[in-house]
Scaffold this motif. Sequence first.
Motif, PDB file in Angstrom:
ATOM      1  N   VAL A 117       9.191   8.286   4.596  1.00  0.00           N
ATOM      2  CA  VAL A 117       8.602   9.544   4.145  1.00  0.00           C
ATOM      3  C   VAL A 117       7.107   9.514   4.479  1.00  0.00           C
ATOM      4  CG1 VAL A 117      10.277   9.837   2.258  1.00  0.00           C
ATOM      5  CG2 VAL A 117       8.094   8.706   1.794  1.00  0.00           C
ATOM      6  N   SER A 118       6.455  10.658   4.347  1.00  0.00           N
ATOM      7  CA  SER A 118       5.016  10.693   4.595  1.00  0.00           C
ATOM      8  C   SER A 118       4.273  10.061   3.418  1.00  0.00           C
ATOM      9  CB  SER A 118       4.542  12.138   4.783  1.00  0.00           C
ATOM     10  OG  SER A 118       4.640  12.843   3.551  1.00  0.00           O
ATOM     11  N   ARG A 119       3.065   9.595   3.676  1.00  0.00           N
ATOM     12  CA  ARG A 119       2.260   9.019   2.604  1.00  0.00           C
ATOM     13  C   ARG A 119       1.956  10.053   1.520  1.00  0.00           C
ATOM     14  NH1 ARG A 119      -2.350   8.213   0.378  1.00  0.00           N
ATOM     15  NH2 ARG A 119      -3.470   9.627   1.731  1.00  0.00           N
ATOM     16  N   PRO A 120       1.591  11.308   1.884  1.00  0.00           N
ATOM     17  CA  PRO A 120       1.356  12.301   0.826  1.00  0.00           C
ATOM     18  C   PRO A 120       2.592  12.541  -0.052  1.00  0.00           C
ATOM     19  CG  PRO A 120       0.393  13.061   2.877  1.00  0.00           C
ATOM     20  CD  PRO A 120       1.186  11.830   3.202  1.00  0.00           C
ATOM     21  N   HIS A 121       3.785  12.527   0.556  1.00  0.00           N
ATOM     22  CA  HIS A 121       5.008  12.699  -0.242  1.00  0.00           C
ATOM     23  C   HIS A 121       5.192  11.517  -1.196  1.00  0.00           C
ATOM     24  CE1 HIS A 121       8.988  14.034  -1.385  1.00  0.00           C
ATOM     25  NE2 HIS A 121       9.450  12.820  -1.120  1.00  0.00           N
ATOM     26  N   LEU A 122       4.929  10.310  -0.719  1.00  0.00           N
ATOM     27  CA  LEU A 122       5.044   9.136  -1.581  1.00  0.00           C
ATOM     28  C   LEU A 122       4.058   9.226  -2.737  1.00  0.00           C
ATOM     29  CD1 LEU A 122       6.342   6.097  -1.755  1.00  0.00           C
ATOM     30  CD2 LEU A 122       3.947   5.565  -1.371  1.00  0.00           C
ATOM     31  N   ARG A 173      -3.817   2.754  -4.898  1.00  0.00           N
ATOM     32  CA  ARG A 173      -2.505   2.618  -5.547  1.00  0.00           C
ATOM     33  C   ARG A 173      -1.730   1.507  -4.865  1.00  0.00           C
ATOM     34  NH1 ARG A 173      -3.306   7.921  -4.403  1.00  0.00           N
ATOM     35  NH2 ARG A 173      -3.553   9.327  -6.140  1.00  0.00           N
ATOM     36  N   ARG A 174      -0.992   0.719  -5.667  1.00  0.00           N
ATOM     37  CA  ARG A 174      -0.138  -0.338  -5.144  1.00  0.00           C
ATOM     38  C   ARG A 174       1.240  -0.210  -5.770  1.00  0.00           C
ATOM     39  NH1 ARG A 174      -3.507  -0.481  -1.763  1.00  0.00           N
ATOM     40  NH2 ARG A 174      -4.964  -2.160  -1.361  1.00  0.00           N
ATOM     41  N   VAL A 175       2.265  -0.452  -4.960  1.00  0.00           N
ATOM     42  CA  VAL A 175       3.650  -0.362  -5.402  1.00  0.00           C
ATOM     43  C   VAL A 175       4.286  -1.744  -5.223  1.00  0.00           C
ATOM     44  CG1 VAL A 175       5.883   0.752  -4.983  1.00  0.00           C
ATOM     45  CG2 VAL A 175       3.762   2.038  -4.646  1.00  0.00           C
ATOM     46  N   LEU A 176       4.972  -2.225  -6.255  1.00  0.00           N
ATOM     47  CA  LEU A 176       5.670  -3.499  -6.117  1.00  0.00           C
ATOM     48  C   LEU A 176       6.898  -3.307  -5.236  1.00  0.00           C
ATOM     49  CD1 LEU A 176       5.600  -5.035  -9.716  1.00  0.00           C
ATOM     50  CD2 LEU A 176       4.279  -5.741  -7.710  1.00  0.00           C
ATOM     51  N   PHE A 177       7.130  -4.245  -4.349  1.00  0.00           N
ATOM     52  CA  PHE A 177       8.273  -4.185  -3.444  1.00  0.00           C
ATOM     53  C   PHE A 177       9.577  -4.057  -4.229  1.00  0.00           C
ATOM     54  CE2 PHE A 177      11.593  -6.256  -0.888  1.00  0.00           C
ATOM     55  CZ  PHE A 177      11.536  -5.474   0.250  1.00  0.00           C
ATOM     56  N   ALA A 178       9.713  -4.810  -5.324  1.00  0.00           N
ATOM     57  CA  ALA A 178      10.938  -4.759  -6.135  1.00  0.00           C
ATOM     58  C   ALA A 178      11.156  -3.360  -6.703  1.00  0.00           C
ATOM     59  CB  ALA A 178      10.868  -5.795  -7.262  1.00  0.00           C
ATOM     60  N   THR A 210       0.862  -1.179   0.000  1.00  0.00           N
ATOM     61  CA  THR A 210       0.000   0.000   0.000  1.00  0.00           C
ATOM     62  C   THR A 210       0.900   1.231   0.000  1.00  0.00           C
ATOM     63  OG1 THR A 210      -0.057   0.211   2.407  1.00  0.00           O
ATOM     64  CG2 THR A 210      -1.735  -1.231   1.380  1.00  0.00           C
ATOM     65  N   THR A 211       0.329   2.380  -0.255  1.00  0.00           N
ATOM     66  CA  THR A 211       1.125   3.610  -0.240  1.00  0.00           C
ATOM     67  C   THR A 211       1.681   3.874   1.162  1.00  0.00           C
ATOM     68  OG1 THR A 211      -0.910   4.894   0.014  1.00  0.00           O
ATOM     69  CG2 THR A 211       0.009   4.697  -2.217  1.00  0.00           C
ATOM     70  N   GLN A 212       0.936   3.531   2.197  1.00  0.00           N
ATOM     71  CA  GLN A 212       1.434   3.738   3.563  1.00  0.00           C
ATOM     72  C   GLN A 212       2.612   2.819   3.862  1.00  0.00           C
ATOM     73  OE1 GLN A 212       0.346   6.225   5.916  1.00  0.00           O
ATOM     74  NE2 GLN A 212       2.399   5.591   6.516  1.00  0.00           N
ATOM     75  N   GLU A 213       2.516   1.554   3.448  1.00  0.00           N
ATOM     76  CA  GLU A 213       3.629   0.619   3.661  1.00  0.00           C
ATOM     77  C   GLU A 213       4.875   1.082   2.917  1.00  0.00           C
ATOM     78  OE1 GLU A 213       1.046  -3.502   4.222  1.00  0.00           O
ATOM     79  OE2 GLU A 213       1.628  -2.840   2.214  1.00  0.00           O
ATOM     80  N   ALA A 214       4.696   1.518   1.673  1.00  0.00           N
ATOM     81  CA  ALA A 214       5.824   1.998   0.874  1.00  0.00           C
ATOM     82  C   ALA A 214       6.426   3.244   1.509  1.00  0.00           C
ATOM     83  CB  ALA A 214       5.384   2.276  -0.560  1.00  0.00           C
TER      84      ALA A 214
END
Length: 153
Positions: free
Chosen positions: A95-100, A118-123, A85-89
């Motif tokens: 960094v903050s979630r809004p910055h991400l 939104r989802r971000v791949l760990f890789a 998730t954006t929060q996990e990333a």
Amino acid sequence: MKHSILDSLSLPAPKEIEAASRGQRELATYLSTKQETQKISIQDAHNETHQIELPTSALTLLMAVLGELAVGNAVQVVPVHTELTTQEAANILNVSRPHLVKLLEQGQLPYHKTGRHRRVLFADLMQFKDKRAQESNDAMQELADQGQDLNFY
């Protein structure tokens, strides 16, 4: 509430730290990276010995995990195709979630949407993090070189 793969981390106990340190040293003594697989022996609760053949890459990873545990760090294995998730990333990048989200929207970090989320791949996240660290190191080196050129000690 859905639990993330990154949720349950706990620091190793003192006895685990000691065992990890000892185990890492002993494994390093016998690990041969010239072979694709290696056999190790383990004893079960009845003191019976069993041989297991493992990929050398897994044993190398085990050594790295033991090294982290030996210094008291929590460790978790995360598959590279894990979706965050954006929060996990944001937490991983510190960094903050809004910055991400801003980084995502600017195209600096790839993402996809699952429904509205939104989802971000760990890789991809690790690649971005490494690139950012390299850019930071390059900038620091450039500043150090300028300081030397200008005789700033």
